[in-house]
Structures are given as structure tokens and as C-alpha cells.
Write a protein that holds these residues in place. Structure first.
Motif, PDB file in Angstrom:
ATOM      1  N   GLU A 238      -8.538   3.710   1.826  1.00  0.00           N
ATOM      2  CA  GLU A 238      -8.969   4.838   0.905  1.00  0.00           C
ATOM      3  C   GLU A 238      -7.781   5.304   0.152  1.00  0.00           C
ATOM      4  O   GLU A 238      -6.673   5.484   0.520  1.00  0.00           O
ATOM      5  CB  GLU A 238      -9.417   5.754   1.879  1.00  0.00           C
ATOM      6  CG  GLU A 238     -10.590   6.797   1.259  1.00  0.00           C
ATOM      7  CD  GLU A 238     -10.097   7.981   0.712  1.00  0.00           C
ATOM      8  OE1 GLU A 238     -11.133   8.694   0.013  1.00  0.00           O
ATOM      9  OE2 GLU A 238      -8.986   8.188   0.644  1.00  0.00           O
ATOM     10  N   GLU A 239      -8.203   5.854  -1.015  1.00  0.00           N
ATOM     11  CA  GLU A 239      -7.268   6.189  -2.115  1.00  0.00           C
ATOM     12  C   GLU A 239      -6.296   7.355  -1.616  1.00  0.00           C
ATOM     13  O   GLU A 239      -5.244   7.381  -2.164  1.00  0.00           O
ATOM     14  CB  GLU A 239      -7.824   6.531  -3.510  1.00  0.00           C
ATOM     15  CG  GLU A 239      -8.782   7.531  -3.475  1.00  0.00           C
ATOM     16  CD  GLU A 239      -8.341   8.770  -4.218  1.00  0.00           C
ATOM     17  OE1 GLU A 239      -7.696   8.712  -5.134  1.00  0.00           O
ATOM     18  OE2 GLU A 239      -8.761   9.725  -3.711  1.00  0.00           O
ATOM     19  N   GLY A 240      -6.900   8.361  -0.735  1.00  0.00           N
ATOM     20  CA  GLY A 240      -5.805   9.509  -0.445  1.00  0.00           C
ATOM     21  C   GLY A 240      -4.442   9.081   0.142  1.00  0.00           C
ATOM     22  O   GLY A 240      -3.422   9.755  -0.217  1.00  0.00           O
ATOM     23  N   ILE A 241      -4.350   7.875   0.634  1.00  0.00           N
ATOM     24  CA  ILE A 241      -3.139   7.497   1.202  1.00  0.00           C
ATOM     25  C   ILE A 241      -1.993   7.154   0.177  1.00  0.00           C
ATOM     26  O   ILE A 241      -0.976   7.181   0.277  1.00  0.00           O
ATOM     27  CB  ILE A 241      -3.371   6.165   2.269  1.00  0.00           C
ATOM     28  CG1 ILE A 241      -2.004   6.056   2.948  1.00  0.00           C
ATOM     29  CG2 ILE A 241      -3.475   5.174   1.484  1.00  0.00           C
ATOM     30  CD1 ILE A 241      -1.728   6.951   4.237  1.00  0.00           C
ATOM     31  N   ILE A 242      -2.760   6.748  -0.965  1.00  0.00           N
ATOM     32  CA  ILE A 242      -1.646   6.230  -2.145  1.00  0.00           C
ATOM     33  C   ILE A 242      -1.049   7.387  -2.622  1.00  0.00           C
ATOM     34  O   ILE A 242       0.164   7.271  -2.837  1.00  0.00           O
ATOM     35  CB  ILE A 242      -2.411   5.320  -3.092  1.00  0.00           C
ATOM     36  CG1 ILE A 242      -3.044   4.409  -2.633  1.00  0.00           C
ATOM     37  CG2 ILE A 242      -1.630   5.055  -4.491  1.00  0.00           C
ATOM     38  CD1 ILE A 242      -4.010   3.424  -3.455  1.00  0.00           C
ATOM     39  N   HIS A 243      -1.521   8.536  -2.687  1.00  0.00           N
ATOM     40  CA  HIS A 243      -1.109   9.968  -3.011  1.00  0.00           C
ATOM     41  C   HIS A 243       0.395  10.065  -2.079  1.00  0.00           C
ATOM     42  O   HIS A 243       1.459  10.412  -2.693  1.00  0.00           O
ATOM     43  CB  HIS A 243      -1.896  11.044  -3.015  1.00  0.00           C
ATOM     44  CG  HIS A 243      -1.348  12.420  -3.305  1.00  0.00           C
ATOM     45  ND1 HIS A 243      -0.697  12.829  -4.206  1.00  0.00           N
ATOM     46  CD2 HIS A 243      -0.883  13.170  -2.084  1.00  0.00           C
ATOM     47  CE1 HIS A 243      -0.167  14.180  -4.132  1.00  0.00           C
ATOM     48  NE2 HIS A 243      -0.228  14.360  -2.891  1.00  0.00           N
ATOM     49  N   ARG A 244       0.033   9.796  -0.813  1.00  0.00           N
ATOM     50  CA  ARG A 244       1.164  10.267   0.140  1.00  0.00           C
ATOM     51  C   ARG A 244       2.355   9.321  -0.094  1.00  0.00           C
ATOM     52  O   ARG A 244       3.461   9.488   0.045  1.00  0.00           O
ATOM     53  CB  ARG A 244       0.744  10.203   1.534  1.00  0.00           C
ATOM     54  CG  ARG A 244       1.838  10.736   2.511  1.00  0.00           C
ATOM     55  CD  ARG A 244       1.141  11.243   3.895  1.00  0.00           C
ATOM     56  NE  ARG A 244       2.231  11.511   4.759  1.00  0.00           N
ATOM     57  CZ  ARG A 244       2.305  11.049   6.153  1.00  0.00           C
ATOM     58  NH1 ARG A 244       1.122  11.393   6.711  1.00  0.00           N
ATOM     59  NH2 ARG A 244       3.495  11.341   6.969  1.00  0.00           N
ATOM     60  N   LEU A 245       1.739   7.993  -0.219  1.00  0.00           N
ATOM     61  CA  LEU A 245       2.717   6.909  -0.067  1.00  0.00           C
ATOM     62  C   LEU A 245       3.751   7.046  -1.428  1.00  0.00           C
ATOM     63  O   LEU A 245       4.872   6.779  -1.379  1.00  0.00           O
ATOM     64  CB  LEU A 245       2.148   5.449  -0.243  1.00  0.00           C
ATOM     65  CG  LEU A 245       1.479   4.738   1.047  1.00  0.00           C
ATOM     66  CD1 LEU A 245       0.436   3.945   0.625  1.00  0.00           C
ATOM     67  CD2 LEU A 245       2.557   4.221   1.762  1.00  0.00           C
ATOM     68  N   LYS A 246       3.088   7.499  -2.523  1.00  0.00           N
ATOM     69  CA  LYS A 246       3.991   7.529  -3.837  1.00  0.00           C
ATOM     70  C   LYS A 246       4.899   8.678  -3.601  1.00  0.00           C
ATOM     71  O   LYS A 246       6.116   8.718  -4.083  1.00  0.00           O
ATOM     72  CB  LYS A 246       3.054   7.748  -4.839  1.00  0.00           C
ATOM     73  CG  LYS A 246       2.261   6.724  -5.444  1.00  0.00           C
ATOM     74  CD  LYS A 246       1.496   6.968  -6.557  1.00  0.00           C
ATOM     75  CE  LYS A 246       0.871   5.738  -7.073  1.00  0.00           C
ATOM     76  NZ  LYS A 246      -0.224   5.753  -8.300  1.00  0.00           N
ATOM     77  N   ARG A 247       4.403   9.826  -2.949  1.00  0.00           N
ATOM     78  CA  ARG A 247       5.111  11.111  -2.866  1.00  0.00           C
ATOM     79  C   ARG A 247       6.414  10.819  -1.877  1.00  0.00           C
ATOM     80  O   ARG A 247       7.548  11.296  -2.061  1.00  0.00           O
ATOM     81  CB  ARG A 247       4.280  12.339  -2.269  1.00  0.00           C
ATOM     82  CG  ARG A 247       4.872  13.561  -2.098  1.00  0.00           C
ATOM     83  CD  ARG A 247       3.998  14.639  -2.062  1.00  0.00           C
ATOM     84  NE  ARG A 247       2.814  14.408  -0.890  1.00  0.00           N
ATOM     85  CZ  ARG A 247       2.880  14.782   0.232  1.00  0.00           C
ATOM     86  NH1 ARG A 247       3.924  15.217   0.716  1.00  0.00           N
ATOM     87  NH2 ARG A 247       1.842  14.442   1.036  1.00  0.00           N
ATOM     88  N   GLU A 248       6.083   9.965  -0.884  1.00  0.00           N
ATOM     89  CA  GLU A 248       7.182   9.968   0.032  1.00  0.00           C
ATOM     90  C   GLU A 248       8.180   8.819  -0.323  1.00  0.00           C
ATOM     91  O   GLU A 248       9.181   8.238   0.368  1.00  0.00           O
ATOM     92  CB  GLU A 248       6.635   9.726   1.544  1.00  0.00           C
ATOM     93  CG  GLU A 248       6.025  10.819   2.038  1.00  0.00           C
ATOM     94  CD  GLU A 248       5.397  10.824   3.178  1.00  0.00           C
ATOM     95  OE1 GLU A 248       5.564   9.688   4.091  1.00  0.00           O
ATOM     96  OE2 GLU A 248       4.640  11.827   3.766  1.00  0.00           O
ATOM     97  N   ASN A 249       7.658   7.968  -1.376  1.00  0.00           N
ATOM     98  CA  ASN A 249       8.544   6.838  -1.723  1.00  0.00           C
ATOM     99  C   ASN A 249       8.740   6.718  -3.287  1.00  0.00           C
ATOM    100  O   ASN A 249       8.036   5.613  -3.810  1.00  0.00           O
ATOM    101  CB  ASN A 249       7.996   5.521  -1.420  1.00  0.00           C
ATOM    102  CG  ASN A 249       7.607   5.489   0.370  1.00  0.00           C
ATOM    103  OD1 ASN A 249       8.758   5.098   1.184  1.00  0.00           O
ATOM    104  ND2 ASN A 249       6.517   5.726   0.865  1.00  0.00           N
TER     105      ASN A 249
END
Ligand code: 13P
Length: 306
Positions: A238-249
Motif C-alpha cells: 500500500e502506498e502509505g509506506i512509501i511516504h515513510r520510506l522517503k521521509r526516513e531515507n
């Protein structure tokens, strides 16, 4: 909502949160504004553990119903609020208790392993629960050779593939969002980014699981992305995780496996619903003592295995 309204709403939420002794938990699929205001963000297993450990009187669970129910089962004395009453999980709804009782009759002696994406009633009829992060380990640990695995067919298939000494009877439920990722999507995205590492969630179709570099829970993806040298990742969840992945990396690149897929019910919780939930104390999760006691045994057995 314009930026100044967002800021006012955030301030009101934070004020109510401290006045009412509330902790906000949010799943990795929540919208960015919810992810950013939450006290804890995580996958199903992490949030289950946190809900048991936190000391505040009230938990507001920004996620879907089975997650809030899991928190209530583990912390029955706390008030657990789900901001959107109909934030359900279509996968969890693919099996009801009558269907599971039928299945148990057909396979006497088999242990029931329920993926946490299931109702409290299903958990109460289960011997042990599992999440996407620990399903293989849980099934390896159980003391019988035959398992009834509900409700996700793809995770069930993945478990059977990795636990060859047990028979796994798999319920054929699936997640609408993950089922939409296709092999064609995978091939096209890999052509665009041939050096990228492919990480997918075990709710994806089995042909995707077979071709991925890693099959991981949402937090498994976060840890891997942070720890390895790779700079590019193709994400099948699900796309929500991509936001967190980008923010943290911020130095790495993340691409959805094909068009981004959305879990509609995860997206129902916005800052407005969160504020209302805190202000009005809605919607309180209520479960019978019997369901709580039985489901708790299954969840705690899972936690003791991993
Ligand atoms: P995770 O436990 O990997 O976060 O998955 C939860 C979920 O609901 C997947 O659809």
C-alpha cells in the motif's frame, strides 16, 4: 484543508491528547498527516506490542478495526478508540466464525493460525495469531503437523512454501489492494529500474512473491531500506509506506510496483476524524470478556514465539 487550518487542528489534537492522557498509534499505511502526528507508527506486530506497553488511559488507533480490537484485547482496561467506525478490513471480512468452525470440524487436530487481519471472533477461535512479520516463524513453532491458516491465501501460500514439514490448509481470502499488483506491473517497473531491490508484502499474489528479492512486512521494508547500501527500491504494498520510506531515507529512491495501490479504509482517517475521536471519545471498541480472554491467549502465544 488549507495549511493554517491544518496547523490549528494539529494544535487542538495535541492539546486534547495531553489533557486526556491519550496515546496515538498509527499504522504505516495512514495518510502522511496522521503519520506525522502519531506517537507511534508501525506495522501490526509493533503496534500490538506497543499497545500492551503504553501507560496512558486511552489509545486512539489510527488504522483499521482489527488493529484497534487487537489493542483492546491486549489492554482490556484501557479505552481504545477507532476514529472511523467503518474503517474495516475487507480481507478480515472474508471469513466469519461459522465458516471457521466448519473448517475446524473438517480438520480435527489441526491448529488454527489466524493472521491478525481477522476479527476478534476469529482470533478467539484460533490457537495462535501471526502477523506478516512472523507468520513463518509462528507456524514453524507450533507443536502439531497440520495447520488451518486464515484468512489470507497469499500469506498462507508463503508459509507453506517456507515450512515444508507441516501441512497448511489455506483459506482463500485476499486483500483487494495487494491483489491488484500484477506480474506485468513488476516486469515493467523492473525494466525502468533494473538495479532496484524489489520488496513486496506477503499479501501480494504468489507469482509476485516468487519473483521478489524480499518478502517483508511494512516495518521489515523500513528496516531493510535503512540498513542496506542499495539506493533504489521497488515497493509492492500500500502506498502509505512509501511516504515513510522517503521521509526516513531522503538519499534513496522508492518506486511503487506499478500504479500506487490504496487501501480505501486506511485512508478514511484524517485529522478531522482524529480530532472528533479525541473530543467526543468515539468510537470505543467493546468486546465481550470471553472473546477477549480467548483471543488474548492466541495473541500472547504469538508474542511468546517470536
Ligand atoms: P503489516 O503488519 O506488514 O504492517 O501489514 C498490515 C496490513 O494490514 C497489510 O495489509
Amino acid at each position: 484543508m488549507d495549511k493554517s487550518n491544518v496547523a490549528v487542528l494539529k494544535e487542538k489534537i495535541l492539546k486534547l491528547k495531553s489533557e486526556k492522557d491519550v496515546v496515538i498509534l498509527a499504522h504505516n499505511y495512514q495518510i502522511p498527516q496522521i503519520q506525522e502526528i502519531a506517537d507511534y507508527l508501525g506495522d501490526s506486530l509493533e503496534l500490538a506490542r506497543i499497545s500492551k506497553e503504553v501507560e496512558s488511559k486511552v489509545i486512539v488507533f489510527c488504522g483499521v478495526k482489527f488493529m484497534a480490537e487487537t489493542a483492546k484485547i491486549l489492554s482490556p482496561l484501557k479505552q481504545v478508540l477507532l476514529p472511523v467506525i467503518d474503517a474495516g478490513c475487507p480481507l478480515a471480512d472474508t471469513i466469519n466464525t461459522e465458516q471457521l468452525l466448519e473448517l475446524k470440524k473438517k480438520h480435527p487436530g489441526a491448529w488454527v493460525v489466524s493472521y491478525v487481519n481477522s476479527s476478534a471472533g476469529i482470533k478467539a477461535l484460533s490457537d495462535v495469531c501471526c502477523t506478516s512479520a512472523n507468520a513463518v516463524r509462528v507456524v514453524k513453532n507450533i507443536p502439531v503437523d497440520k495447520v488451518i491458516f486464515v484468512p489470507d491465501k497469499n500469506l498462507g501460500w508463503w508459509v507453506q512454501k517456507n515450512v515444508s514439514n507441516k501441512e497448511v490448509v489455506v483459506w482463500q481470502g485476499f486483500c483487494d489492494a495487494h491483489e491488484k499488483f500484477t506480474l506485468e506491473d513488476l516486469d515493467k517497473t523492473k525494466k525502468l529500474y533494473p538495479d532496484a531491490c524489489v520488496m513486496v508484502h506477503p499479501e501480494c499474489r504468489k507469482e509476485i512473491l516468487q519473483k521478489a528479492d524480499f518478502v517483508l512486512s511494512t516495518s521489515g521494508m523500513l528496516s531493510r531500506a535503512a540498513q542496506v547500501e542499495d539506493k533504489r527500491f521497488i515497493i509492492g504494498t500500500e502506498e502509505g509506506i512509501i511516504h515513510r520510506l522517503k521521509r526516513e531515507n531522503p538519499d534513496k529512491e522508492f518506486y511503487s510496483l506499478g500504479k500506487e495501490k490504496i487501501c480505501q479504509t486506511m485512508k478514511k482517517t484524517t485529522l478531522v476524524e482524529l480530532y472528533e475521536s479525541l473530543a467526543k471519545g468515539i468510537y470505543s471498541i467493546e468486546l465481550s470478556e470471553e472473546v477477549i480472554a480467548k483471543a488474548k491467549t492466541a495473541i500472547e502465544r504469538m508474542i511468546s514465539y517470536v
